[in-house]
Design a protein around this motif. Structure first.
Motif, PDB file in Angstrom:
ATOM      1  N   ILE A 148       0.990  -1.055  -0.612  1.00 28.37           N
ATOM      2  CA  ILE A 148       0.030  -0.108   0.144  1.00 28.37           C
ATOM      3  C   ILE A 148       0.547   0.892  -0.044  1.00 28.37           C
ATOM      4  O   ILE A 148       1.674   0.996   0.429  1.00 28.37           O
ATOM      5  N   SER A 149       0.126   2.098  -0.544  1.00 32.76           N
ATOM      6  CA  SER A 149       1.052   3.656  -0.885  1.00 32.76           C
ATOM      7  C   SER A 149       0.331   5.002  -0.911  1.00 32.76           C
ATOM      8  O   SER A 149      -0.528   4.209  -2.132  1.00 32.76           O
ATOM      9  N   TYR A 150       0.913   5.604  -1.055  1.00 29.94           N
ATOM     10  CA  TYR A 150      -0.689   6.711  -1.082  1.00 29.94           C
ATOM     11  C   TYR A 150       0.386   8.343  -1.585  1.00 29.94           C
ATOM     12  O   TYR A 150       2.097   7.762  -0.904  1.00 29.94           O
ATOM     13  N   GLN A 151      -0.116   9.137  -2.394  1.00 36.22           N
ATOM     14  CA  GLN A 151       0.799  10.240  -2.963  1.00 36.22           C
ATOM     15  C   GLN A 151      -0.512  11.173  -2.750  1.00 36.22           C
ATOM     16  O   GLN A 151      -1.195  11.334  -2.910  1.00 36.22           O
ATOM     17  N   LEU A 152       0.259  12.420  -2.061  1.00 38.00           N
ATOM     18  CA  LEU A 152      -0.057  13.553  -2.334  1.00 38.00           C
ATOM     19  C   LEU A 152      -0.577  14.067  -4.122  1.00 38.00           C
ATOM     20  O   LEU A 152       0.435  14.158  -4.715  1.00 38.00           O
ATOM     21  N   ILE A 153      -2.232  14.681  -4.550  1.00 37.01           N
ATOM     22  CA  ILE A 153      -1.998  14.288  -5.954  1.00 37.01           C
ATOM     23  C   ILE A 153      -2.910  16.238  -5.883  1.00 37.01           C
ATOM     24  O   ILE A 153      -2.737  16.157  -6.827  1.00 37.01           O
ATOM     25  N   GLY A 154      -3.356  16.850  -4.596  1.00 39.34           N
ATOM     26  CA  GLY A 154      -3.474  17.896  -4.958  1.00 39.34           C
ATOM     27  C   GLY A 154      -4.565  18.645  -4.000  1.00 39.34           C
ATOM     28  O   GLY A 154      -4.704  17.773  -2.681  1.00 39.34           O
ATOM     29  N   ARG A 155      -4.653  19.840  -3.578  1.00 38.45           N
ATOM     30  CA  ARG A 155      -5.419  20.890  -2.122  1.00 38.45           C
ATOM     31  C   ARG A 155      -6.938  21.504  -3.322  1.00 38.45           C
ATOM     32  O   ARG A 155      -6.284  22.694  -3.658  1.00 38.45           O
ATOM     33  N   TRP A 156      -7.609  21.484  -2.338  1.00 35.24           N
ATOM     34  CA  TRP A 156      -9.121  22.279  -3.060  1.00 35.24           C
ATOM     35  C   TRP A 156      -9.451  23.040  -2.199  1.00 35.24           C
ATOM     36  O   TRP A 156      -9.649  22.797  -0.696  1.00 35.24           O
ATOM     37  N   TYR A 206      -8.850  10.955 -10.345  1.00 39.83           N
ATOM     38  CA  TYR A 206      -8.439  11.461 -10.888  1.00 39.83           C
ATOM     39  C   TYR A 206      -9.117  12.451 -10.826  1.00 39.83           C
ATOM     40  O   TYR A 206      -9.984  12.825 -11.717  1.00 39.83           O
ATOM     41  N   PRO A 207      -9.506  13.440  -9.776  1.00 33.82           N
ATOM     42  CA  PRO A 207     -11.026  14.007  -9.218  1.00 33.82           C
ATOM     43  C   PRO A 207     -11.219  15.297 -10.688  1.00 33.82           C
ATOM     44  O   PRO A 207     -12.239  15.220 -10.657  1.00 33.82           O
ATOM     45  N   ASP A 208      -9.677  15.384 -10.749  1.00 38.76           N
ATOM     46  CA  ASP A 208     -10.501  16.799 -12.073  1.00 38.76           C
ATOM     47  C   ASP A 208     -11.112  16.362 -13.228  1.00 38.76           C
ATOM     48  O   ASP A 208     -11.539  17.211 -13.558  1.00 38.76           O
ATOM     49  N   GLN A 209     -11.001  15.044 -13.642  1.00 40.72           N
ATOM     50  CA  GLN A 209     -11.790  14.306 -14.373  1.00 40.72           C
ATOM     51  C   GLN A 209     -13.212  13.866 -14.399  1.00 40.72           C
ATOM     52  O   GLN A 209     -13.183  12.942 -15.240  1.00 40.72           O
ATOM     53  N   SER A 210     -13.497  14.020 -12.743  1.00 43.36           N
ATOM     54  CA  SER A 210     -15.018  12.848 -12.812  1.00 43.36           C
ATOM     55  C   SER A 210     -15.501  14.309 -11.846  1.00 43.36           C
ATOM     56  O   SER A 210     -15.345  14.401 -10.673  1.00 43.36           O
ATOM     57  N   PRO A 211     -16.514  14.821 -12.615  1.00 34.92           N
ATOM     58  CA  PRO A 211     -17.353  15.875 -11.771  1.00 34.92           C
ATOM     59  C   PRO A 211     -18.309  15.118 -10.568  1.00 34.92           C
ATOM     60  O   PRO A 211     -18.314  15.795  -9.493  1.00 34.92           O
TER      61      PRO A 211
END
Length: 392
Positions: free
Chosen positions: A25-33, A117-122
């Motif tokens: 298991i791993s995790y990676q920061l991909i953004g802050r809204w 990929y939340p930027d692509q998922s309304p």
């Protein structure tokens, strides 16, 4: 407001390295809204996506977004090991024990139109804004074959959906523990395909003894055999033009995951098979070339209800249901009375089944959102999910 323990500075998100925590298991920061972005999703982006104006309670905190990579297995392929991805959204608040929502996404046509990929998922954006933006932890599996998975898509393959989502839950709780966070209780929610996946996930969690406080769906195809039979034998004037994709994605997925060579070829006409295959594989093709008239896409014998039921494809579809057990968790299945993809009857099947067994006050309740479309049902249901979960 205080950032949660384990958080990484927002301006390093683009270059954040994955954090490995063991067990694959791993995790990676991909953004802050921030709050402004979250409230724009609620007031502008979601109405544009759903085609319906709805009132949402405003976001009150920023959210950090993490892509989680985790190991799983494919039940239909003799539990062959695989690697899957999903999203963990963490509110920027001082509390370290928060309610947790697992959101299961609907049918998408882009491999990355999924939670991690939340930027692509309304739809994921709305869930982040309405739940994570108000103090809920939010997670969502991408499913096998989607996100960063190297598998072929496993669309409506029930046991694989159950495995992907429950393993994502386990991985997410490990990630949260690494951040010194925990949850105060689990809620499940999903729209469209994700409504089916949500109920399938609940079935497995109940079987495994994992407590769930409440479960909510919108436009859930609870019985796929009933839904597809309707498109073939009882078409409605408002049936969505994209229902062709349900046959395409499910038939090729079943062929791949259940190991039945030629299954999809047996369903589609000679003229459309190669186009349908390209659509499933996400290879370049002209979407306009795929007939929206099912009688030009599917071989004529499948419009004989008896043939369809007896076919290899039909038998697998008949097993693709997510409501036929004694439900012990409070469930609300929201449905739209003008939904172009899910009939009222299909959407109400969980409640109907529980009542048919004699449950005078069934745990599963069907709730109308009025004359809403497929997307409109989701947009209207989400704030009602929030109010219901808040009260649990």
């Amino acid at each position: 407001m205080v950032a949660p323990a384990g958080a990484v500075a927002a301006d390093t998100a683009a270059n954040a390295a994955p954090v490995a925590i063991g067990g694959g298991i791993s995790y990676q920061l991909i953004g802050r809204w921030d709050v402004d972005k979250l409230n724009q999703i609620l007031t502008k982006d979601t109405p544009a996506f759903a085609g319906i104006a709805e009132t949402y309670t405003p976001a009150t905190n920023a959210v950090r977004l993490y892509r989680v990579t985790y190991p799983s297995v494919i039940p239909e392929r003799n539990s062959r090991p695989t690697v899957a991805t999903g999203l963990v959204a963490v509110p920027e608040i001082a509390a370290t024990a928060l309610p947790l929502v697992s959101y299961q996404h609907g049918t998408v046509y882009g491999k990355q139109e999924v939670p991690s990929y939340p930027d692509q998922s309304p739809e994921t954006q709305l869930m982040i804004a309405q739940f994570a933006g108000q103090g809920y932890l939010l997670i969502g599996a991408d499913y096998f074959g989607m996100g960063a998975s190297t598998e072929q898509e496993g669309y409506m393959v029930k046991a694989s959906h159950q495995q992907a989502t429950t393993d994502m839950l386990t991985a997410s709780r490990a990630v949260l523990a690494d951040m010194k966070l925990s949850d105060t209780g689990l809620y499940l929610a999903g729209w469209s395909q994700g409504g089916f996946v949500t109920m399938a996930m609940l079935e497995k969690l109940e079987r495994d003894g994992v407590p769930v406080k409440a479960t909510a769906t919108a436009s859930a195809p609870l019985d796929v055999f009933a839904a597809l039979n309707g498109f073939l034998n009882f078409p409605r004037q408002n049936d969505a033009v994209w229902v062709n994709s349900l046959f395409i994605l499910s038939s090729f997925s079943f062929e791949t995951y259940y190991g039945i060579p030629g299954l999809a070829r047996s369903l589609f006409t000679d003229d459309t098979y190669e186009l349908a295959k390209k659509a499933y594989l996400r290879e370049p093709f002209d979407p306009a070339a795929i007939p929206t008239d099912l009688k030009k896409l599917i071989r004529p014998e499948y419009f004989d209800a008896q043939f369809f039921a007896a076919s290899a494809y039909g038998r697998l579809i008949a097993e693709t249901q997510a409501y036929r057990w004694v439900i012990r968790t409070p469930v609300r299945n929201y449905y739209g009375e003008a939904d172009e993809a899910i009939t009222v009857g299909v959407a109400k099947m969980a409640e109907t089944w529980q009542r048919a067994m004699g449950a005078g006050n069934p745990m599963a309740e069907a709730v109308s959102t009025g004359p809403t479309s497929h997307r409109g049902t989701f947009a209207r249901a989400v704030p009602q999910w929030k109010v219901w979960f808040d009260g649990k």
